[in-house]
Design a protein around this motif. Structure first.
Motif, PDB file in Angstrom:
ATOM      1  N   ILE A 257       0.861  -1.185   0.000  1.00  0.00           N
ATOM      2  CA  ILE A 257       0.000   0.000   0.000  1.00  0.00           C
ATOM      3  C   ILE A 257       0.895   1.232   0.000  1.00  0.00           C
ATOM      4  O   ILE A 257       1.988   1.231   0.564  1.00  0.00           O
ATOM      5  CB  ILE A 257      -0.915  -0.005   1.239  1.00  0.00           C
ATOM      6  N   ALA A 258       0.454   2.290  -0.642  1.00  0.00           N
ATOM      7  CA  ALA A 258       1.222   3.532  -0.637  1.00  0.00           C
ATOM      8  C   ALA A 258       1.504   3.952   0.808  1.00  0.00           C
ATOM      9  O   ALA A 258       0.643   3.845   1.681  1.00  0.00           O
ATOM     10  CB  ALA A 258       0.463   4.627  -1.377  1.00  0.00           C
ATOM     11  N   LYS A 259       2.709   4.432   1.060  1.00  0.00           N
ATOM     12  CA  LYS A 259       3.148   4.720   2.429  1.00  0.00           C
ATOM     13  C   LYS A 259       2.185   5.612   3.207  1.00  0.00           C
ATOM     14  O   LYS A 259       1.902   5.340   4.375  1.00  0.00           O
ATOM     15  CB  LYS A 259       4.548   5.336   2.401  1.00  0.00           C
ATOM     16  N   PRO A 260       1.659   6.691   2.601  1.00  0.00           N
ATOM     17  CA  PRO A 260       0.738   7.533   3.391  1.00  0.00           C
ATOM     18  C   PRO A 260      -0.536   6.815   3.821  1.00  0.00           C
ATOM     19  O   PRO A 260      -1.209   7.267   4.748  1.00  0.00           O
ATOM     20  CB  PRO A 260       0.420   8.694   2.444  1.00  0.00           C
ATOM     21  N   SER A 261      -0.867   5.712   3.156  1.00  0.00           N
ATOM     22  CA  SER A 261      -2.138   5.034   3.431  1.00  0.00           C
ATOM     23  C   SER A 261      -1.980   3.812   4.328  1.00  0.00           C
ATOM     24  O   SER A 261      -2.987   3.270   4.796  1.00  0.00           O
ATOM     25  CB  SER A 261      -2.796   4.609   2.111  1.00  0.00           C
ATOM     26  N   ARG A 262      -0.756   3.341   4.547  1.00  0.00           N
ATOM     27  CA  ARG A 262      -0.584   2.099   5.314  1.00  0.00           C
ATOM     28  C   ARG A 262      -1.125   2.208   6.724  1.00  0.00           C
ATOM     29  O   ARG A 262      -1.745   1.268   7.241  1.00  0.00           O
ATOM     30  CB  ARG A 262       0.904   1.724   5.362  1.00  0.00           C
ATOM     31  N   ALA A 263      -0.867   3.334   7.367  1.00  0.00           N
ATOM     32  CA  ALA A 263      -1.288   3.491   8.762  1.00  0.00           C
ATOM     33  C   ALA A 263      -2.805   3.494   8.906  1.00  0.00           C
ATOM     34  O   ALA A 263      -3.320   3.301  10.018  1.00  0.00           O
ATOM     35  CB  ALA A 263      -0.707   4.780   9.339  1.00  0.00           C
ATOM     36  N   LYS A 264      -3.545   3.701   7.812  1.00  0.00           N
ATOM     37  CA  LYS A 264      -5.003   3.762   7.891  1.00  0.00           C
ATOM     38  C   LYS A 264      -5.646   2.377   7.872  1.00  0.00           C
ATOM     39  O   LYS A 264      -6.851   2.258   8.115  1.00  0.00           O
ATOM     40  CB  LYS A 264      -5.561   4.598   6.736  1.00  0.00           C
ATOM     41  N   LEU A 265      -4.855   1.338   7.578  1.00  0.00           N
ATOM     42  CA  LEU A 265      -5.455   0.012   7.473  1.00  0.00           C
ATOM     43  C   LEU A 265      -5.890  -0.516   8.836  1.00  0.00           C
ATOM     44  O   LEU A 265      -6.945  -1.149   8.948  1.00  0.00           O
ATOM     45  CB  LEU A 265      -4.466  -0.967   6.826  1.00  0.00           C
ATOM     46  N   ALA A 266      -5.103  -0.274   9.886  1.00  0.00           N
ATOM     47  CA  ALA A 266      -5.448  -0.791  11.211  1.00  0.00           C
ATOM     48  C   ALA A 266      -6.804  -0.273  11.690  1.00  0.00           C
ATOM     49  O   ALA A 266      -7.672  -1.072  12.088  1.00  0.00           O
ATOM     50  CB  ALA A 266      -4.340  -0.448  12.214  1.00  0.00           C
ATOM     51  N   PRO A 267      -7.059   1.029  11.683  1.00  0.00           N
ATOM     52  CA  PRO A 267      -8.400   1.485  12.106  1.00  0.00           C
ATOM     53  C   PRO A 267      -9.516   1.024  11.181  1.00  0.00           C
ATOM     54  O   PRO A 267     -10.638   0.781  11.637  1.00  0.00           O
ATOM     55  CB  PRO A 267      -8.275   3.012  12.118  1.00  0.00           C
ATOM     56  N   VAL A 268      -9.230   0.892   9.911  1.00  0.00           N
ATOM     57  CA  VAL A 268     -10.265   0.420   8.979  1.00  0.00           C
ATOM     58  C   VAL A 268     -10.647  -1.022   9.302  1.00  0.00           C
ATOM     59  O   VAL A 268     -11.836  -1.379   9.349  1.00  0.00           O
ATOM     60  CB  VAL A 268      -9.765   0.536   7.523  1.00  0.00           C
ATOM     61  N   LEU A 269      -9.649  -1.879   9.536  1.00  0.00           N
ATOM     62  CA  LEU A 269      -9.949  -3.279   9.854  1.00  0.00           C
ATOM     63  C   LEU A 269     -10.667  -3.403  11.196  1.00  0.00           C
ATOM     64  O   LEU A 269     -11.543  -4.263  11.364  1.00  0.00           O
ATOM     65  CB  LEU A 269      -8.656  -4.093   9.863  1.00  0.00           C
ATOM     66  N   GLU A 270     -10.291  -2.555  12.145  1.00  0.00           N
ATOM     67  CA  GLU A 270     -10.971  -2.595  13.438  1.00  0.00           C
ATOM     68  C   GLU A 270     -12.438  -2.209  13.289  1.00  0.00           C
ATOM     69  O   GLU A 270     -13.334  -2.852  13.860  1.00  0.00           O
ATOM     70  CB  GLU A 270     -10.262  -1.644  14.409  1.00  0.00           C
ATOM     71  N   GLU A 271     -12.713  -1.167  12.501  1.00  0.00           N
ATOM     72  CA  GLU A 271     -14.101  -0.777  12.269  1.00  0.00           C
ATOM     73  C   GLU A 271     -14.833  -1.828  11.445  1.00  0.00           C
ATOM     74  O   GLU A 271     -16.029  -2.076  11.651  1.00  0.00           O
ATOM     75  CB  GLU A 271     -14.150   0.575  11.563  1.00  0.00           C
ATOM     76  N   LEU A 272     -14.129  -2.457  10.519  1.00  0.00           N
ATOM     77  CA  LEU A 272     -14.738  -3.509   9.706  1.00  0.00           C
ATOM     78  C   LEU A 272     -15.181  -4.681  10.582  1.00  0.00           C
ATOM     79  O   LEU A 272     -16.270  -5.240  10.385  1.00  0.00           O
ATOM     80  CB  LEU A 272     -13.734  -3.987   8.654  1.00  0.00           C
ATOM     81  N   GLU A 291       7.140  -2.814  11.180  1.00  0.00           N
ATOM     82  CA  GLU A 291       7.680  -2.198  12.392  1.00  0.00           C
ATOM     83  C   GLU A 291       7.650  -0.677  12.330  1.00  0.00           C
ATOM     84  O   GLU A 291       7.730  -0.015  13.369  1.00  0.00           O
ATOM     85  CB  GLU A 291       9.116  -2.687  12.619  1.00  0.00           C
ATOM     86  N   LEU A 292       7.519  -0.111  11.148  1.00  0.00           N
ATOM     87  CA  LEU A 292       7.464   1.340  11.004  1.00  0.00           C
ATOM     88  C   LEU A 292       6.057   1.895  11.162  1.00  0.00           C
ATOM     89  O   LEU A 292       5.886   3.115  11.221  1.00  0.00           O
ATOM     90  CB  LEU A 292       8.020   1.751   9.634  1.00  0.00           C
ATOM     91  N   LEU A 293       5.049   1.023  11.218  1.00  0.00           N
ATOM     92  CA  LEU A 293       3.673   1.496  11.348  1.00  0.00           C
ATOM     93  C   LEU A 293       3.448   2.095  12.737  1.00  0.00           C
ATOM     94  O   LEU A 293       3.955   1.566  13.741  1.00  0.00           O
ATOM     95  CB  LEU A 293       2.687   0.351  11.109  1.00  0.00           C
ATOM     96  N   PRO A 294       2.670   3.159  12.826  1.00  0.00           N
ATOM     97  CA  PRO A 294       2.424   3.767  14.148  1.00  0.00           C
ATOM     98  C   PRO A 294       1.555   2.909  15.052  1.00  0.00           C
ATOM     99  O   PRO A 294       1.674   2.972  16.277  1.00  0.00           O
ATOM    100  CB  PRO A 294       1.738   5.087  13.803  1.00  0.00           C
ATOM    101  N   ASP A 295       0.676   2.096  14.455  1.00  0.00           N
ATOM    102  CA  ASP A 295      -0.236   1.265  15.247  1.00  0.00           C
ATOM    103  C   ASP A 295      -0.147  -0.181  14.785  1.00  0.00           C
ATOM    104  O   ASP A 295      -0.106  -0.471  13.580  1.00  0.00           O
ATOM    105  CB  ASP A 295      -1.688   1.748  15.097  1.00  0.00           C
ATOM    106  N   GLN A 296      -0.135  -1.087  15.748  1.00  0.00           N
ATOM    107  CA  GLN A 296      -0.155  -2.510  15.425  1.00  0.00           C
ATOM    108  C   GLN A 296      -1.566  -2.945  15.062  1.00  0.00           C
ATOM    109  O   GLN A 296      -2.558  -2.306  15.448  1.00  0.00           O
ATOM    110  CB  GLN A 296       0.357  -3.328  16.612  1.00  0.00           C
ATOM    111  N   LEU A 297      -1.652  -4.035  14.325  1.00  0.00           N
ATOM    112  CA  LEU A 297      -2.951  -4.587  13.965  1.00  0.00           C
ATOM    113  C   LEU A 297      -3.531  -5.345  15.148  1.00  0.00           C
ATOM    114  O   LEU A 297      -2.805  -5.941  15.951  1.00  0.00           O
ATOM    115  CB  LEU A 297      -2.814  -5.520  12.757  1.00  0.00           C
TER     116      LEU A 297
END
Length: 751
Positions: A257-272, A291-297
């Motif tokens: 995923i494009a770098k600016p969008s990677r961090a948005k996957l964790a909250p999206v999956l949680e809401e999903l 390891e560079l993501l701000p939030d873990q899944l």
């Protein structure tokens, strides 16, 4: 791609129907005893055949459009229809089989060592109970990935280094879950989705769930589109199955995923997971990127693929036998190769590079002691091998095409699955092809200018005499000379690309297109009542001036626009008052507008794909326009044009139209972008950077394990490391290596 194909079909329909509407009244008029316009009189007998051909083209295009809108998918009936599930499972099986067959993993079966990484994810029960031990724990060698997934409560993250086998494990898990779904109807259908295409754009539409946030709504809509494309599951059925827990989501490539969008996957999956019933979920990602993501899944567990050991590699060589003696000799000769061959991907690269080669040949030819050299050897070997199942390409064409595709797909923020049909110039992100730029500026552009002048003067002179032709020539020369001059004097190193054939082809096509367009417009103007034709032209000119007055911030420019408009109105009123042929003035006005807009359009073509404007003198296009004017004049004389019948109203119309069109100078031409992309794509293929037959070349590359088929008409590079290597290589240098390897194989075959 579907949108672009649909737009092309729409353009074809509009053009064919428009030309038919122009010719049909003329044909009916001739058939009922009337006469055709003067310039069409010699060709009146061809009117009905041309109309028939145009309608045939329109019908065929419409059939393609209808066919493209059909869903070649699971039935669009209710999600509870009994055939929907088996149909979807059949397509899942077929897709997974294609992915496995086209992967390097299908050639090398080697057990991957796993270890649990509980600290890599946020486990739901960790929020209530403090974990006692979160250190990595080895997974037993005899435990398959489906068992591990079950032990982690069907919620798992797969981590590993590049090429470690993350996608391979996910494919194995998908096939195991598919077998369970076949055996038990209560089990969800596994769907493997590449995350590379998700752009994390929040949006809402009427058919989205009301409780979904814009970000989740956009993700669900993208996911449903992938289900439809990959597995033929209609959006309505897919949404219902998501709500009811009928799908197991296997998401591959969080790191793609494009770098600016990677961090948005964790909250999206949680809401999903809160809004939908997602019972089974597995995700892959490179360890370093995760390891560079701000939030873990938030998942129940994670596994990490450990690097291959020397003993695993040697055991594999021993199991295969003498065919890998060359690979064994290469790795034993240089210890640095051990550090490279630590993943299934690199092992496959080495096996394909040295498979079947005797140790003496490998030692005598030197060893790839660096990753770049190893990949060069791999590419050289797989392209040098003959395959009777696909079309053959010379080394230069094959390597340059792969380099082009690798650069373009890598520049699209990780979109590895969409090997494109059309390469958009403004999406190249810094890639400049000197040969293409040179041919665009030094050959195609002058030829288009010359063809435009030749075609316009040919038709105008043949219809309205020498003075009208000279008016067109003068307007074209003046307009091409006026700034801006966007073209550059780009030079290439070494021999110039093929120029003569391209020059002749472009000149003929541009002349023919200009003639057809002007004849069609002249026919339309002459067919309409004079007052209506003049009214349409006046409305178009007035609208352009009103827009310019609104958007312009310079009072001086507004004043000049007002003066010019006054001159145009005065010239038109004076001509119509004195002259007695208003129809000629209307036609000349249309020709002047077309010539001015045509030159402005051509001026917009070359700079669309030139990333950096080099310093240097521009090309003198005036001489090409003058040459085209002379050619058009001579051709009109050769065809028997009457040079002694000047039409002053037409002359006034041409001059008025050329002056009036200058109001549109600051606005981008309507078709400049598509025509520039079409020209650029044509020149890429003309210079050999891409083959003419895209599908044949993609099959060729897939047969040689450079690309992998990922769906119907879709291909991706066999791995991102292979893609990145090709994007960074020197195409000519690598092509020379391929040629040398082909020569070596030919020499060995003759011994």
């Amino acid at each position: 791609m579907r949108i672009r194909d649909g737009m092309l079909r729409a353009v074809v329909l509009v053009v064919t129907v428009s030309l038919t509407l122009v010719l049909l009244p003329i044909a009916i008029n001739v058939g009922t005893g009337g006469t055709a316009p003067g310039f069409l009189a010699p060709y009146a007998d061809w009117t009905w055949p041309v109309i028939g051909a145009l309608w045939l083209v329109a019908i065929v295009t419409a059939l393609f459009e209808v066919r493209s809108r059909r869903l070649p998918t699971v039935s669009g009936r209710s999600a509870d229809q009994p055939r929907n599930r088996p149909n979807a499972l059949a397509r899942v099986d077929r897709y997974l089989s294609q992915r496995v067959a086209g992967s390097l993993a299908s050639r090398t079966r080697i057990a991957l060592a796993l270890e649990e990484r509980p600290e890599a994810v946020i486990r739901p029960y960790d929020l209530l109970v403090q974990p006692l031990d979160s250190s990595p724990r080895p997974v037993s060698d005899d435990t398959d990935i489906a068992t591990v997934f079950d032990q982690l409560q069907d919620s798992m993250l797969i981590l590993g280094a590049p090429g470690a086998g993350k996608t391979t494990l996910l494919l194995e898990l998908a096939r195991a879950l598919a077998e369970q779904a076949h055996a038990d109807e209560s089990k969800p259908i596994p769907v493997l989705i590449d995350l590379a295409g998700w752009t994390a754009q929040p949006s809402r539409k009427d058919d989205d769930e009301p409780q979904d946030s814009p970000l989740l709504a956009g993700f669900v809509r993208w996911l449903l589109g992938e289900l439809n494309t990959r597995y033929g599951i209609p959006a309505a059925v897919g949404r219902t199955w998501l709500r009811r827990g009928r799908l197991a989501l296997l998401l591959d490539g969080l790191d793609e995923i494009a770098k600016p969008s990677r961090a948005k996957l964790a909250p999206v999956l949680e809401e999903l997971r809160r809004g939908y019933l997602i019972g089974r979920l597995a995700i892959t990602c490179r360890t370093q990127d995760y390891e560079l993501l701000p939030d873990q899944l938030s998942l129940h567990g994670a596994v990490h693929i450990r690097p291959l050991t020397r003993q695993q590699v040697l055991d594999y060589f021993a199991a295969v036998g003498p065919d890998l003696d060359g690979a064994r000799a290469a790795i034993e000769q240089d210890d640095e190769l051990w550090d490279l061959v630590n993943s299934p991907l690199m092992l496959n690269v080495m096996i394909l590079a040295y498979h079947g080669r005797v140790p003496e040949e490998v030692v005598a030819g030197g060893v790839a002691d660096l990753r770049r050299e190893l990949f060069d050897t791999y590419i050289s070997e797989v392209l040098a091998r003959h395959r009777s199942t696909s079309r053959q390409y010379d080394a230069r064409t094959a390597v340059r095409s792969l380099w082009c595709l690798a650069w373009w797909t890598r520049s699209r923020a990780g979109d590895r699955t969409a090997v494109p049909r059309w390469l958009i110039p403004n999406g190249w992100y810094g890639l400049s092809l000197p040969e293409v730029d040179y041919l665009a500026h030094a050959v195609s552009l002058p030829a288009i200018f010359a063809g435009l002048a030749a075609g316009a003067i040919l038709v105008t002179l043949a219809q309205y005499g020498v003075l009208a032709g000279l008016a067109v020539a003068g307007a074209a020369l003046l307009l091409v000379h006026i700034k801006p001059h966007p073209w550059q004097a780009l030079m290439t190193e070494g021999p110039k690309p093929q120029r003569a054939a391209l020059l002749a082809l472009t000149l003929v096509l541009s002349t023919a297109c200009t003639v057809v367009l002007i004849v069609a417009v002249m026919g339309l103007v002459e067919f309409l009542p004079v007052w209506l034709a003049l009214g349409v032209e006046a409305a178009a000119i007035a609208a352009s001036y009103v827009v310019e007055q609104v958007v312009s911030h310079s009072n001086r420019r507004r004043l000049l626009l007002g003066v010019r408009l006054a001159v145009v109105v005065a010239a038109g009123w004076l001509t119509l008052s004195i002259g007695d042929r208003p129809g000629s003035f209307a036609t000349g006005l249309a020709i002047g507008l077309l010539v001015a807009q045509g030159i402005r359009l051509v001026k917009s073509l070359p700079t669309d794909h030139v990333v950096q404007q080099p310093a240097g003198h521009g090309w003198w296009m005036d001489l090409w326009v003058l040459g085209g004017a002379v050619a058009g004049f001579l051709l009109a004389v050769a065809l028997g044009a009457d040079l002694t019948s000047p039409d002053l109203e037409a002359v006034a119309g041409v001059i008025t139209g050329a002056v009036a069109a200058k109001a549109w100078r600051r606005r981008p031409p309507l078709f400049a972008g598509p025509l520039s992309r079409l020209l650029h794509d044509f020149l890429i293929r003309w210079t050999g950077y891409l083959p003419w037959r895209r599908r044949a070349f993609l099959r060729y590359a897939a047969d040689r394990y450079v690309l992998a088929r990922t769906g119907r008409g879709e291909y991706s590079f066999i791995h991102l490391l292979v893609r990145d290597h090709l994007a960074e290589c020197s195409p000519n240098h690598l092509a020379e290596k391929v040629d040398r390897r082909i020569a070596q194989r030919a020499a060995a075959a003759t011994r």
